[in-house]
Design an enzyme around this catalytic site. Structure first.
Site, mmCIF file in Angstrom:
data_model
loop_
_atom_site.group_PDB
_atom_site.id
_atom_site.type_symbol
_atom_site.label_atom_id
_atom_site.label_comp_id
_atom_site.label_asym_id
_atom_site.label_seq_id
_atom_site.Cartn_x
_atom_site.Cartn_y
_atom_site.Cartn_z
ATOM 1 N N GLU A 35 0.774 2.242 0.153
ATOM 2 C CA GLU A 35 0.912 0.920 -0.267
ATOM 3 C C GLU A 35 -0.295 0.125 0.033
ATOM 4 O OE1 GLU A 35 5.356 0.259 -1.415
ATOM 5 O OE2 GLU A 35 5.185 1.081 0.695
ATOM 6 N N GLU A 50 9.810 7.213 0.739
ATOM 7 C CA GLU A 50 10.633 6.275 1.380
ATOM 8 C C GLU A 50 11.931 6.736 1.011
ATOM 9 O OE1 GLU A 50 6.953 3.771 1.186
ATOM 10 O OE2 GLU A 50 7.958 5.285 0.125
#
Length: 773
Positions: free
Chosen positions: A156, A176
């Site tokens: 990210e 995640e």
């Protein structure tokens, strides 16, 4: 450090080497000071983003060994250095990279166990605001130079840059969801805009990483470069963007990779259906898709706000807590009191392991060993059996080649590590022996009496038995096994041994810490998660789960449909399969044999039914005979309900006498069925904890997940029991006992469980320490 300096000055001044070495009192104290000094200096070295300028480019390096996880201090340092670069008049562009050959493995998962950080580890929209302000949208362009891994928050951060250069082979992904949360640093918004909506949803929902080469084709990576040219390539690209030679891209606002709204919504509907199929009843995959959809419909900025809300909701769920618990519990199984904490005790390397028995289990164990580079002696009783065992090892390796998991040359090299044997002549070079013959006590005892004579005195002697007392296995050794007691242990693999991830290491009261430590080290080498357990019938896993099938059979004898029971256990609770389908997989003959051990050892709390013996008498042994509780298609091996089971059910119910002939079974809901099945399992798990069969309750959580398929999203058996609550479990067990008073002992709650219910103490807390005067 100030305290340590004071200690050294007060007690060890002057700290000359000659004086301290020769002084028996102060020498150890000085070493202790040096130890604490080194530890404190290591702890004081904070995660940091290092800064330097090279040719007009600020190079900001994430540095937090070993994988540069995004500790909050590292994130703060990164943003501070980005602001510094934007303010630096000598800087025209910025490159963000990682130290130690890796970019970043993601957010520091330890923060999820930090009470002061909250359930989400302290992640909030302030981080996304900073990424937008100083990483993606600051005055100067940014390029990520990535290698090794760029996962989770690491990817990210890279996507927040204006471009990305990767080393071939670098892993890129957003895993995640494996921890019950969703991407929280803009991943739900930027990844769809870089690789397309369908691919982004797939990567997030499956947590599957891709290589940088695939990332280049998809648009996630803008260029590839060898490791030694990574920085120079990234710097050149950053300067080209700064000079306007190449466009500066803002992934949060890009729309060129997004499909039209109607098509996008259809893709998301398909993703929702697939997520519900793969993770039935789980909320966090749907929250992830909600955040993606918000960005598709309302733009990236609105999507970030939705992502923040969805992340917070996911982080508050029990699923997240359970998965984080299992993550850390799995790593803690390697730490065993009285073994791994013994000063100076180090594991010995296992170069050669002898395996007795080349059946499915023995060949699987041998496969796991040769894959790890360990030499294997495979012993059988005759040439036909030996050829069969070697053939199975070869087939296991060839299967990996077909799947692309290894090359043909590597498979050939692994197979060459196996030496077949029909005698013990070569056993003198074995560092360890793993016996994997049939569950025949007399045979095992004769084998271990022989092993004691032919193996080196320091060789570990282990048995793969799943239920038999380890001391009993060694009872025919010299002096009843006393001479070799320290090196005798259980090494219980689960079938197929080269695939299943758990290894139960069974210690007796006399097994030495050295033998246990060596076996722990071997488990890591062969990529197994070890759980050290005590010596009892069934050890930890099989003992705890013996009520699983017995509860199900008891329900069937009460008149409930076995197929409905399986559907509730697998479909609603999340086990890989229900107890009756599991019986067919294992085999009714094996189930009958193993169950007999528990009937003998725990006669006061077992349920004995005619159902499994009736299946054996009818030759309905499960998959291997084509019929058991289910019938199996001869080609596809697909299981389906079998009407021919009805007469056997009727006969078993009549013999049990739990309900009157023609009477309706008790009206139990699916929730009742699950309580009936799993609460006796929890009860036995509490006994295992109370008796010290496991080193710590979390070990039982790991064992239940890895060996029995207990849903990881529930955190393992004991963790889940704490979520349910000991008071409710005790109350329900007593209700079930009243339902079948003839078999009340099967449901009698143990003292550990009752005391936890009365005191409010968590089952996962373990046995309270007793104070001694």
């Amino acid at each position: 450090l100030e305290h340590i300096n004071y200690l050294q000055a007060a007690y060890l001044s002057p700290p000359t080497a000659e004086y301290l070495v020769d002084n028996p009192r102060l020498g150890p104290l000085f070493n202790l000071v040096l130890h604490f000094r080194a530890g404190t200096q290591m702890a004081s070295k904070q995660p940091e983003a290092q800064y330097r300028v090279d040719g007009g480019v600020a190079i900001i390096t994430l540095n937090y060994p070993p994988l540069n996880a995004l500790h909050p201090l590292l994130l703060r340092s990164l943003f501070d250095q980005l602001r510094r670069a934007h303010d630096d008049q000598t800087v025209r562009a910025i490159v963000v990279t990682g130290a130690n050959g890796n970019f970043c493995a993601g957010f520091d998962i330890n923060q999820f166990q930090n009470p002061s950080a909250g359930s989400g580890g302290g992640i909030d929209n302030k981080i996304n605001d900073a990424i937008c302000e100083v990483l993606e949208g600051g005055p100067k362009p940014t390029v990520a130079a990535i290698q090794g891994v760029a996962l989770g928050g690491g990817l990210e951060v890279a996507m927040g840059c204006n471009a990305r250069v990767g080393v071939p082979g670098t892993k890129l992904g957003l895993p995640e969801l494996q921890l019950g949360i969703i991407p929280g640093f803009g991943g739900t918004q930027r990844l769809p805009r870089l690789v397309g909506l369908a691919k982004a949803a797939e990567m997030m929902l499956t947590s599957t990483p891709i290589k940088a080469e695939a990332g280049l084709k998809l648009g996630l990576v803008d260029a590839l470069a060898p490791a030694d040219q990574l920085l120079s390539t990234a710097k050149a690209l950053a300067l080209d963007i700064a000079d306007g030679k190449k466009p500066r891209m803002y992934s949060l606002t890009r729309t060129d990779k997004l499909p039209p709204l109607g098509e996008a919504l259809a893709i998301l509907d398909m993703a929702r259906a697939e997520a519900n199929k793969r993770a039935r009843g789980l909320r966090h995959p749907q929250l992830c898709l909600n955040a993606i959809q918000a960005g598709i419909e309302n733009g990236g900025s609105a999507g970030l706000a939705a992502e923040g809300s969805a992340f917070g909701e996911a982080a508050s769920l029990d699923t997240h807590k359970a998965l984080v618990h299992i993550f850390f519990a799995q790593r803690s199984t390697k730490k065993v009191k009285g073994v791994t904490d013994v000063p100076g005790l180090k594991p010995r390397q296992m170069k050669c392991v002898a395996v007795l028995g080349g059946g499915l289990m023995g060949s699987g164990i041998a496969t796991a060993l040769v894959l790890a580079g360990v030499d294997v002696i495979l012993k059988e009783v005759n040439q036909n059996f030996l050829d069969g065992g070697l053939g199975r090892i070869k087939a296991n390796l060839q299967s990996r080649v077909k799947k692309g998991a290894m090359t043909a040359d590597a498979a050939a090299a692994a197979l060459a590590r196996v030496k077949g044997a029909l005698d013990y002549n070569d056993f003198g070079r074995a560092d360890m022996v793993i016996e994997a013959v049939i569950e025949d006590i007399g045979l095992k005892q004769r084998i271990f009496a022989d092993l004691e004579k032919v193996c080196r005195p320091d060789a570990i002697l282990s048995t793969n038995t799943s239920t038999i007392d380890i001391d009993l296995v060694g009872a025919k050794m010299e002096d009843g096994g006393a001479k070799s007691a320290g090196r005798l242990l259980g090494a219980h693999f689960f079938s197929p041994a080269h695939v299943m991830p758990l290894l139960e290491i069974v210690r007796t009261s006399r097994t030495s810490p050295q033998a246990l430590l060596d076996t722990l080290a071997l488990s890591g080498r062969i990529k197994k998660t070890p759980v050290v357990v005590g010596n009892c019938t069934g050890f930890a896993v099989n003992r705890v789960f013996f009520p699983y099938t017995m509860s199900a059979v008891l329900l069937a004898d009460l008149g409930l449909d076995p197929y409905r029971i399986d559907a509730a256990v697998a479909g609603k609770f999340g086990m890989p399969m229900g107890p009756f389908r599991l019986n067919d997989l294992v085999g009714s003959d094996i189930g009958l044999h193993v169950g007999a051990n528990f009937v003998t050892s725990f006669s006061e709390r077992v349920y004995v039914s005619r159902l499994i013996p009736l299946l054996n008498e009818a030759k309905r042994l499960g998959e291997k005979t084509g019929k058991g509780f289910y019938k199996f298609d001869s080609k596809t091996r697909k299981a389906s309900p079998d009407p021919e089971l009805a007469p056997l059910l009727a006969e078993s119910r009549k013999d049990a006498g739990l309900i009157k002939e023609g009477a309706k079974p008790p009206a139990l809901s699916d929730a009742d069925i699950l309580d009936f099945i799993f609460f006796p399992v929890v009860n036995e798990g509490c006994r295992v904890v109370a008796e010290g069969i496991v080193d710590k309750p979390a070990d039982l959580d790991v064992a239940s997940v890895m060996a029995m398929g207990f849903p990881a999203v529930r955190g393992g058996l004991i963790f889940w029991a704490d979520l349910v609550g000991a008071q409710r479990i005790v109350a329900r067990l007593r209700q079930f006992a009243a339902l079948v008073p003839k078999h009340a002992g099967f449901f009698a709650p143990c003292d550990y469980l009752v005391k936890a219910a009365e005191s409010g103490r968590k089952l996962s807390a373990g046995v309270p320490a007793t104070s001694k005067l």
